[in-house]
Design an enzyme around this catalytic site. Sequence first.
Site, mmCIF file in Angstrom:
data_model
loop_
_atom_site.group_PDB
_atom_site.id
_atom_site.type_symbol
_atom_site.label_atom_id
_atom_site.label_comp_id
_atom_site.label_asym_id
_atom_site.label_seq_id
_atom_site.Cartn_x
_atom_site.Cartn_y
_atom_site.Cartn_z
ATOM 1 N N ASP A 7 37.918 53.568 32.421
ATOM 2 C CA ASP A 7 36.996 54.478 33.111
ATOM 3 C C ASP A 7 37.773 55.761 33.415
ATOM 4 O O ASP A 7 38.915 55.933 32.959
ATOM 5 C CB ASP A 7 36.379 53.806 34.355
ATOM 6 N N HIS A 8 37.165 56.648 34.214
ATOM 7 C CA HIS A 8 37.820 57.925 34.537
ATOM 8 C C HIS A 8 39.132 57.705 35.292
ATOM 9 O O HIS A 8 40.106 58.402 35.057
ATOM 10 C CB HIS A 8 36.867 58.807 35.355
ATOM 11 N N CYS A 64 41.529 50.769 34.710
ATOM 12 C CA CYS A 64 40.651 51.433 35.686
ATOM 13 C C CYS A 64 41.524 51.737 36.899
ATOM 14 O O CYS A 64 42.751 51.727 36.785
ATOM 15 C CB CYS A 64 39.419 50.589 36.001
ATOM 16 N N GLY A 65 40.931 52.008 38.045
ATOM 17 C CA GLY A 65 41.735 52.362 39.212
ATOM 18 C C GLY A 65 42.620 51.214 39.659
ATOM 19 O O GLY A 65 43.822 51.383 39.872
ATOM 20 N N THR A 66 42.035 50.034 39.796
ATOM 21 C CA THR A 66 42.778 48.856 40.248
ATOM 22 C C THR A 66 43.129 47.900 39.112
ATOM 23 O O THR A 66 43.965 47.017 39.300
ATOM 24 C CB THR A 66 41.928 48.055 41.251
ATOM 25 N N GLY A 67 42.416 47.993 38.008
ATOM 26 C CA GLY A 67 42.507 46.998 36.930
ATOM 27 C C GLY A 67 41.561 45.834 37.163
ATOM 28 O O GLY A 67 41.394 44.987 36.279
ATOM 29 N N ILE A 68 40.946 45.793 38.324
ATOM 30 C CA ILE A 68 40.136 44.624 38.683
ATOM 31 C C ILE A 68 38.698 44.735 38.172
ATOM 32 O O ILE A 68 38.181 43.810 37.538
ATOM 33 C CB ILE A 68 40.165 44.403 40.206
ATOM 34 N N GLY A 69 38.049 45.852 38.443
ATOM 35 C CA GLY A 69 36.647 45.987 38.014
ATOM 36 C C GLY A 69 36.507 45.823 36.509
ATOM 37 O O GLY A 69 35.625 45.097 36.017
ATOM 38 N N HIS A 97 50.837 31.233 28.781
ATOM 39 C CA HIS A 97 50.116 30.061 29.277
ATOM 40 C C HIS A 97 48.596 30.194 29.211
ATOM 41 O O HIS A 97 47.915 29.174 29.079
ATOM 42 C CB HIS A 97 50.521 29.772 30.733
ATOM 43 N N ARG A 131 50.161 21.829 26.089
ATOM 44 C CA ARG A 131 49.323 21.468 27.231
ATOM 45 C C ARG A 131 48.459 22.633 27.691
ATOM 46 O O ARG A 131 47.391 22.433 28.277
ATOM 47 C CB ARG A 131 50.185 20.948 28.385
ATOM 48 N N HIS A 132 48.923 23.850 27.406
ATOM 49 C CA HIS A 132 48.157 25.020 27.831
ATOM 50 C C HIS A 132 46.878 25.177 27.010
ATOM 51 O O HIS A 132 45.891 25.714 27.489
ATOM 52 C CB HIS A 132 49.017 26.276 27.746
HETATM 53 C C1 RB5 Z 1 36.593 54.013 40.281
HETATM 54 O O1 RB5 Z 1 36.547 54.880 41.346
HETATM 55 C C2 RB5 Z 1 37.178 52.685 40.686
HETATM 56 O O2 RB5 Z 1 36.335 52.035 41.570
HETATM 57 C C3 RB5 Z 1 37.450 51.841 39.471
HETATM 58 O O3 RB5 Z 1 38.300 52.527 38.616
HETATM 59 C C4 RB5 Z 1 38.117 50.504 39.679
HETATM 60 O O4 RB5 Z 1 39.220 50.624 40.514
HETATM 61 C C5 RB5 Z 1 37.263 49.388 40.030
HETATM 62 O O5 RB5 Z 1 37.700 48.209 40.037
#
Ligand code: RB5
Length: 150
Positions: A7-8, A64-69, A97, A131-132
């Site tokens: 993303d941005h 992305c910002g956190t890698g989580i979304g 693994h 096993r993995h």
């Molecule tokens: C974008 O502002 C931010 O929310 C996105 O990049 C990400 O961190 C979400 O998980």
Amino acid sequence: MIALGSDHAGFPLKEEIKKYLEEKGIAYKDYGCYTPERFDYAIAAKKACDGVMSGECEKAILCCGTGIGISMAANKVKGIRAAACSDYFSAKYTRAHNDANCLCLGDRVLGVGLALELVEVFLNTEFEGGRHQTRIDQIMAIEKGEKFFD
Ligand code: RB5
């Protein structure tokens, strides 16, 4: 071929990863975004992960910002095992693994130096199988709605 997407917020790190892959002579396909303008991570995740599942690309690296979304979105694509990693050990063992086929990185979490170390170990670590493999089969059974325990 490595599928890239962001993303941005992840766009600057994706550009650094492109430079790294070029220096290493590793082919990639950039599924966007292509500018720092606002861009929703689920779109990039879906496009890049479809590139993996079609067989055009071997693995995806998403930012992305956190890698989580973007990891949450990626894990909704059937066949994708995406891991959001912020440390070397996790990036290594999610390959060894978990046979992860998608690495997700947070531009607002990581410095470029560490991010590129994570890319390197992710791309150069083989799945150990054994096993993995049983556990991977169980994950995929969940995805398919199959019964895998009593
Ligand atoms: C974008 O502002 C931010 O929310 C996105 O990049 C990400 O961190 C979400 O998980």
